[in-house]
Scaffold this active site. Structure first.
Site, mmCIF file in Angstrom:
data_model
loop_
_atom_site.group_PDB
_atom_site.id
_atom_site.type_symbol
_atom_site.label_atom_id
_atom_site.label_comp_id
_atom_site.label_asym_id
_atom_site.label_seq_id
_atom_site.Cartn_x
_atom_site.Cartn_y
_atom_site.Cartn_z
ATOM 1 N N CYS A 34 37.700 32.492 29.515
ATOM 2 C CA CYS A 34 37.379 31.356 30.603
ATOM 3 C C CYS A 34 36.985 31.548 31.933
ATOM 4 C CB CYS A 34 39.139 31.549 31.218
ATOM 5 S SG CYS A 34 39.607 33.422 32.732
ATOM 6 N N CYS A 103 45.722 36.452 32.738
ATOM 7 C CA CYS A 103 45.044 36.823 34.055
ATOM 8 C C CYS A 103 45.211 38.154 35.031
ATOM 9 C CB CYS A 103 45.103 35.668 35.287
ATOM 10 S SG CYS A 103 45.642 34.272 34.243
HETATM 11 FE FE1 FES Z 1 40.528 33.053 33.332
HETATM 12 FE FE2 FES Z 1 42.819 33.386 34.815
HETATM 13 S S1 FES Z 1 42.400 31.392 33.575
HETATM 14 S S2 FES Z 1 41.922 34.702 34.483
#
Ligand code: FES
Length: 143
Positions: A34, A103
């Site tokens: 991400c 996360c």
């Molecule tokens: Fe990357 Fe939450 S989506 S840490």
């Protein structure tokens, strides 16, 4: 409601945000998938975390997790900070949606990385096994 009140509270009003000029240990971790990045700064005296700050470039759950993690290790001995798990952070936040659990892993890893940095800087011997990354976020970091 997708997010608990505690998550919303720590997201909208995060504790211990910032950086530290004279940190004794800094941990930076990222989720390759991400692209989110978390940095934790520790001020340590006599093995106690006397101050902690974080800066997180990431999603709301990552910010809430880092905020909660800093609250959980502030004033605590390093040994206790090393035992902080992402599960404990999630529990303290009254849960995270399943697809957001990864996360919170960043928070656990950032704390550990900061303690390791402190040990490395000061030539303190430690059990390397405690710092092995056990979680691979590659499969769950889509959003
Ligand atoms: Fe990357 Fe939450 S989506 S840490």
């Amino acid at each position: 409601m997708l997010y608990s009140e505690k998550v919303m509270d720590h997201f909208t009003n995060p504790r211990n945000v910032g950086t530290m000029e004279d940190a004794d240990g800094i941990g930076e971790v990222g989720n390759a998938k991400c692209g989110d990045i978390m940095k934790i700064f520790l001020k340590i005296k006599n093995d106690i975390i006397i101050d902690v700050k974080f800066s997180t470039f990431g999603c709301g759950s990552a910010i809430a997790s880092s905020s909660m993690a800093t609250e959980m290790i502030k004033g605590k001995p390093l040994s206790q900070a090393l035992e902080l798990t992402n599960k404990a952070v999630v529990e303290a936040l009254d849960g995270l949606p399943a697809h957001k659990l990864h996360c919170s892993v960043l928070a656990e890893e950032a704390v550990k990385a900061a303690v390791k940095d402190y040990y490395d800087r000061n030539g303190i011997a430690y059990d390397h096994g405690k710092f092995v990354q056990t979680h691979d976020c590659g499969h769950c970091g889509e959003d």
